[in-house]
Design a protein around this motif. Structure first.
Motif, PDB file in Angstrom:
ATOM      1  N   GLY A  19       0.815  -1.213   0.000  1.00 32.44           N
ATOM      2  CA  GLY A  19       0.000   0.000   0.000  1.00 32.44           C
ATOM      3  C   GLY A  19       0.843   1.255   0.000  1.00 32.44           C
ATOM      4  N   HIS A  91      -8.650   2.477  -1.040  1.00 36.12           N
ATOM      5  CA  HIS A  91      -8.146   1.181  -1.493  1.00 36.12           C
ATOM      6  C   HIS A  91      -9.122   0.093  -1.023  1.00 36.12           C
ATOM      7  CE1 HIS A  91      -4.177   2.710  -2.863  1.00 36.12           C
ATOM      8  NE2 HIS A  91      -4.458   3.654  -1.982  1.00 36.12           N
ATOM      9  N   VAL A 108      -9.715   3.099  -6.130  1.00 38.87           N
ATOM     10  CA  VAL A 108      -8.729   2.421  -6.969  1.00 38.87           C
ATOM     11  C   VAL A 108      -9.333   1.277  -7.774  1.00 38.87           C
ATOM     12  CG1 VAL A 108      -6.883   3.013  -5.358  1.00 38.87           C
ATOM     13  CG2 VAL A 108      -7.977   0.767  -5.201  1.00 38.87           C
ATOM     14  N   ASN A 130      -4.911   1.632  -9.692  1.00 35.24           N
ATOM     15  CA  ASN A 130      -3.470   1.573  -9.503  1.00 35.24           C
ATOM     16  C   ASN A 130      -2.785   1.289 -10.833  1.00 35.24           C
ATOM     17  OD1 ASN A 130      -3.809   1.993  -6.765  1.00 35.24           O
ATOM     18  ND2 ASN A 130      -3.822  -0.184  -6.278  1.00 35.24           N
TER      19      ASN A 130
END
Length: 346
Positions: A19, A91, A108, A130
């Motif tokens: 992360g 996320h 994301v 991402n």
């Protein structure tokens, strides 16, 4: 465009994880668009300013757009940043907190976007997946297909007990070369390019924690390196892995079935890999160029939103679920009572 500040607990030691790497990559890409700064809030680091110091020095709202992302820390950080332009880089989902009215969400994955589309439907919602670093897209740069010494590669972290305690021993018993990677690896690209098949099974890991797989980079990284991927399809993994087209399900009904399919894929990877036509759109969408363009569009939306709020426009609010259920229940009860009343004849 406002300058951007990415809030991170720290960038070294125990905070080093996947992360963190994603946030550092995002900050690097944004630095090509606007002035961008990393700010830590738990660990003081000489290379980066510290959140408490900046808040003492600068009155709200300040000039910067703050990006928060770190799971359970998000509610506390948003409270500390109240009155300042902020956005949530989301996320994993499922942490259970709600966002203050008007806080934009930079999701994301579509899975995470859908979660916040339900939980915060009146907040600005944007999709910024991402990205793969360019080195991942250089498929097979170290090893040709015939020189891949690892039949099956497994990363221990997030892997299920089924994978580690049943499937891996069974595959080794069949004579396959199975490597279980654990700990930090400086050159994951080289490792993936040494494997024919990659196994990824995170469903139990995330179910046990009550939150979601936010994006699922490892299977995409493996595909970019020319590996055959067997994966779970939980949460955001279902965004990218089309079963039987881009990846294959792991734990698909029986241990014997898994062994048979994985053994066949290691023996003939070409037959089990996705076609170039199927893989190209996924990798193109995960390129840094594609993500940079998405960030530019998202920042324009977020900045325009905060311009309006700071000028006095009130943010939209979404009713709490209990209010919606109560109102819908009362409406249903009212319709039922109307049907019970005698009809007056004229």
């Amino acid at each position: 465009m406002r300058p951007v500040r990415f809030l991170l607990p720290g960038t070294t030691g125990r905070f080093r994880c996947g992360g963190l790497l994603v946030e550092l990559q995002s900050a690097r890409l944004l630095a090509e668009l606007v002035p961008t700064q990393l700010v830590t809030y738990r660990q003081r680091e000489p290379a980066h300013p510290f959140l408490a110091d900046l808040l003492r020095q600068e009155a709200a709202p300040g000039r910067a757009l703050w990006i928060v992302s770190w799971g359970f820390d998000v509610p506390r950080l948003l409270a500390r940043l109240r009155g300042r332009p902020v956005a949530y880089h989301a996320h994993s989902s499922g942490y259970g907190f709600d966002l203050p009215a008007g806080v934009p969400v930079l999701a994301v994955s579509r899975n995470t976007l859908g979660y916040w589309g339900d939980r915060a439907p009146r907040s600005p919602l944007l999709l910024v997946p991402n990205a793969l670093e360019p080195k991942w897209l250089e498929r097979g740069r170290r090893h040709g297909d015939g020189e891949r010494p690892i039949d099956v590669l497994v990363q221990r972290r997030k892997s299920s007990a089924y994978l580690l305690k049943q499937l891996v021993p069974a595959l080794r018993a069949r004579g396959l070369v199975v490597q279980v990677q654990e700990g930090w690896v400086d050159d994951l690209v080289d490792l993936f390019n040494s494997a024919k098949v990659v196994l990824y099974d995170s469903a139990d890991y995330w179910r046990g924690r009550g939150v979601s797989e936010g994006f699922g980079l490892p299977p995409i990284e493996a595909l970019a390196c020319g590996c055959v991927v067997f994966s779970s399809f939980n949460h955001a993994l279902a965004d990218s892995l089309d079963p039987g087209v881009l990846g294959h399900q792991i734990g698909a009904g029986s241990l014997a079935g898994d062994i048979e399919r994985i053994e066949a894929a290691a023996a003939d990877p070409d037959r089990w890999r996705p076609t170039p036509a199927a893989l190209a759109p996924l990798l193109e969408g995960c390129s840094e160029a594609a993500l940079r363009a998405r960030w530019a569009s998202a920042l324009a939306e977020v900045n325009g939103h905060w311009d309006r709020l700071l000028a006095g426009e009130p943010p939209l609010h979404s009713p709490a679920p209990w209010r919606l259920r109560w109102g819908q229940g009362l409406a249903g009860l009212g319709r039922h009572l109307v049907r019970l009343l005698p009809t007056r004849r004229v």
